[in-house]
Scaffold this active site. Sequence first.
Site, PDB file in Angstrom:
ATOM      1  N   ASP A 414       0.864  -1.179   0.000  1.00 37.90           N
ATOM      2  CA  ASP A 414       0.000   0.000   0.000  1.00 37.90           C
ATOM      3  C   ASP A 414       0.905   1.236   0.000  1.00 37.90           C
ATOM      4  OD1 ASP A 414      -2.316   1.598   0.295  1.00 37.90           O
ATOM      5  OD2 ASP A 414      -2.011   1.659   2.455  1.00 37.90           O
ATOM      6  N   THR A 688      -2.539   1.317  -4.726  1.00 36.83           N
ATOM      7  CA  THR A 688      -3.054   2.461  -3.973  1.00 36.83           C
ATOM      8  C   THR A 688      -4.344   2.972  -4.597  1.00 36.83           C
ATOM      9  OG1 THR A 688      -2.522   4.697  -3.217  1.00 36.83           O
ATOM     10  CG2 THR A 688      -1.608   4.035  -5.329  1.00 36.83           C
ATOM     11  N   ASP A 690      -4.860   6.242  -4.609  1.00 45.44           N
ATOM     12  CA  ASP A 690      -4.553   7.632  -4.958  1.00 45.44           C
ATOM     13  C   ASP A 690      -4.559   7.848  -6.463  1.00 45.44           C
ATOM     14  OD1 ASP A 690      -4.439   8.917  -2.609  1.00 45.44           O
ATOM     15  OD2 ASP A 690      -2.276   8.947  -2.401  1.00 45.44           O
TER      16      ASP A 690
END
Length: 1203
Positions: A414, A688, A690
Amino acid sequence: MDFSLLRNIISRYCAGEENWVDSRTVYIGHKEPPPGAEAYIPQRYPDNRIVSSKYTFWNFIPKNLFEQFRRIANFYFLVIFLVQLIIDTPTSPVTSGLPLFFVITVTAIKQGYEDWLRHKADCSINECPVDVVQQEKVVRTQSHKLRVGDIVMVREDETFPCDLIFLSSSRDDGTCYVTTTSLDGESSHKTYYAVPDTMAFKTEQEVDSLHATIECEQPQPDLYKFVGRINIYKDKEEPVSRTLGAENLLLRGATLKNTQHIYAVAVYTGMETKMALNYQSKSQKRSAVEKSMNAFLIVYLCILISKAVINTVLKYAWQWSPDRDEPWYNHRTENERQRHVVIRAFTDFLAFMVLFNYIIPVSMYVTVEMQKFLGSYFITWDEEMFDEELGLGAQVNTSDLNEELGQVEYVFTDKTGTLTENNMEFIECCVDGNVYIPHAICNGQILSAASSIDMIDSSPGGYRREYEDLFFRALCLCHTVQVKEEETVDGIKRGIHQGRPTSFYISSSPDEVALVEGMKRLGYTYLRLKDNYMEILNKDDEIERFELLHVLNFDSVRRRMSVIVKSISGEYLMFCKGADSSIFPRVVSGKVEQVKAHVEQNAVEGLRTLCVAYRRLSESEYQEACHYLTEAKLALQDREQRLAQAYDVIERDFVLLGATAVEDRLQEKAADTIESLHKAGIKVWVLTGDKMETAAATCYASKLFRRSTQILELTKKRTKEQSLHDVLFELNRTVLRQRSISGLSVDCLDFGLIIDGATLSAVLKPSQEVSGHGNYREIFLEICRNCSAVLCCRMAPLQKAQIVKLIKSSKEHPITLAVGDGANDVSMILEAHVGIGIMGKEGRQAARNSDYAIPKFKHLKKMLLVHGHYYYIRIAELVQYFFYKNVCFIFPQFLYQFFCGFSQQPLYDTAYLTLYNISFTSLPILLYSLVEQHVTIDTLKREPSLYRDIAKNSLLRWPVFLYWTCLGVFDAVIFFFGAYFLFDNTTFTSNGQLMTTNTQMMFGNWTFGTLVFTVLVFTVTLKLALDTRHWTWINHFVIWGSLLFYVIFSLLWGGIIWPFLNYQRMYYVFMQMLSSGPAWLSIILLITVSLLPDVIKKVLCRAICPTATERAQVSEKLLPGSMAEVTPLSFRRSYKGRSTDSPLLHLGAAETLSLRSSSPLPQKLLAHLAEGGGSDLTSLSPYMLRLSGAGFAYYAPGPETPV
């Protein structure tokens, strides 16, 4: 007579009344509804007891025995033991029964102890005190006694004992603040709301007088979903119904914060709570070593059966002539003569199976269990993996996968909280094209917070005061931050500054806290939310008040949040902040291009960005927005979809104000850890949620991607321009072309792949609609195999697990490791071969569900490169050594049958058969497997490439296994025939005893067997001593102590007439054997000849083709403790030119730094580089080197910057 229960059952199973099945009715306070209302149907629910243990006092023995005998080795030895009991076998049942009993007992004690710890944990949870409202009083009871319908009082900082519907709060607005750290890993505060019609019930008496029922769905594990309705009865009026959602449900395991107390009613208890339903049962993970052990076991089982068949056939072939069928010393009984030949042959086959069964090492399994259990403590005791800040060290949740840490090929990690600190810091903001930096430095002076607001960059056009004020007000108003004056955490009071209480911020999002604190540093301070009015202190120290009308909460689909406020002047304003992709399409004016360029620049630098916009609302527009929101919130069906539609209608026609940049710093030594993993041959993937730009910048900063890395993009943006099929095949051609070129060239281009969640979903579809093409998984995997690093962004938790499963099940079947810190990482942690949880700021759910837990990402380096390396080396040697010593043990028994007419005569005494694996040879290998260090810890950390030597289960491959087996056969032949030729010439003495002419030693089958056994014990023990590189006092004690124990035991066993024995065949055998000088010489000679081939092989291999590990061992011998004087291998690879003993240090293509050996700075620099400091160029900054040209550039986010 009440037939309600019967009617209920009939309607449930016969009438198909689905509503009953899908919902439950909870009677608050266990009060029946008033007459005339719905029928009172009491329902039975489980109590609030949590059970995580596996056994009970009553079922432990049968259940544990059943599970242990499911193991093929244990079941096999049980069958052998039963055969020895049933038929007449050459060895006593004790020889199989005692080792089996020892193995079963030790394993049962280990598993029982682990389950007892789980019982203790369950009891501590189930016996927690809980306050329950009964008969208008608060009564304290234990947690496990709670029932559905009980009204519970929870105080601040207490944990919710079960899933509760929030009724009322000590706060006037009927809200409470909760942290759900143990559930979803988020340590920030969330706001929950009481039922509007019950929030006025403030005392025990008022709450106990509540007459209501709750209808809700049956338990399901989704933490963020809840559908229900509360019916409140007032006198004889119709009940008032109110909808219930996830914002009303307080989950077990969450903690009450910033609220004095609340009242709530239990709806789900015990194993039906959402927390318990999310306990995913861990699938049994098996290591590669265990799989190899089972494969080797099958081979040895086949060898055992072959031996038994060969001996059975040869026995009947040898007895074919009548004179050999019944020798004078072994006449058969009448029953044996009448028995059918097939039955006799089968009985003999079983007898030979029993005789040779010791080739299957039953004690190996218990030794492996003990090695794993005891070895796991080395991780927990490792002081270098202890974090002072958290006060925690590494934890081992399962010891079955220790050796798997040395076989990892893929690491899935992660980003937020794992690679980064998850500690947000406000960096800068861009308002209408102008940049503002808190505490900016001007002419060498740090400006104050108030004056720093005027510190802008040189962008043309300046700024307008109106936009500036609106921007800062927007960030002070558009959030869900709460203000708290003082809080005590672990005995330390937060919010105390210079003895006076000051405020601090708490929120469900660390980004929001960073933004509000950033505004405070820029002169705008958010004060409080009081009576639905938000108060802020502007830069002129004037308090401004805005009425909070509506909050349009953030969600992951919209990726934005908005608030509608009303100023004192009566103006309606809507402020919105969110991701650039969700704000820019809804903007109609503002300096979009300038802000967009600044956002992209911040993203490249690894900063988290948000855009801010606003819209003025007229009275009519506000009323229309209120209508949409109210209608959606009151909807009973599809409430979420209708709210999303309302938000979509309201949130549009914005004016862009600017953007913010927040930094989430890399964890300490994260880049060094990833670089070391790369050198170790481990591929690192970052998974991730993001955005791509931010995640890519983090990958560059952490050295996952380098400036030389060619980035391949497989994103939604690219698949819109080309079809997925074309993009995949184009990328595949690129990597294959480069691979063919790199086969002819020294320089190999480094590839990095970036893929997003949407494209991954398309790739993983089971079938594609493109005719003539199969599914795209294999093409995608082929691309990934040729990439040194992969970044997967915009990933959902389930997609993380799918990626791990995809790689795990590919044709190479690589060993995977997943590491994360939040609840959203649990799925991939459970999916991977090895799961590691980070004990960070997102709670402990990842750590609890993992196989191992570490405080920081940097500890992964030592976990794999040191502990994993040692564990694998040790257990591989243990497994091979056990098979080797058992071949040495039993093959002479096989050869002996050719010299005793295949009569199943044992070569060794029963005591030796029983104790060989239990006592004589077990402790040395157990200790070796716990403390052996073939190279030092410092060498393993300094040379990560040594990890490649043990990759792909290299020490347990078939060629290595065959070598150990052949070595065992060779040694067994030497033992047997060496002793045989020693006894070749024999004569009878005057008293009828047989004596050898060359040794003058009394000769017999037990003397012969004892001699073979003595050589055997000494040879296998000394073989282990030769393999040992790391000697300690305990090694000497155990190895030489085991040999001494064998000698003392043999002297006592054969030197005393034991009254409990029916026979005394070993009496005086060992002592008279040792009294012969030639016997001593023969033992020494046979041991030397047995060990010689293995020693020669190792010497030749080290001289001709040494491995990297063997070269490192030689370096350690040559340079003990003087690593600062010689350049390590990593230094030689990192820098070009001569070594550090030269006065010229070549730092790059265009840089040569002249150093004098007498200068103190060069000496410090050389020592720093020799210790490995040169691997990170930023570590050279303390030495203040000034270099010119372009020879050096450090790897950092953004453009390449010359140092």
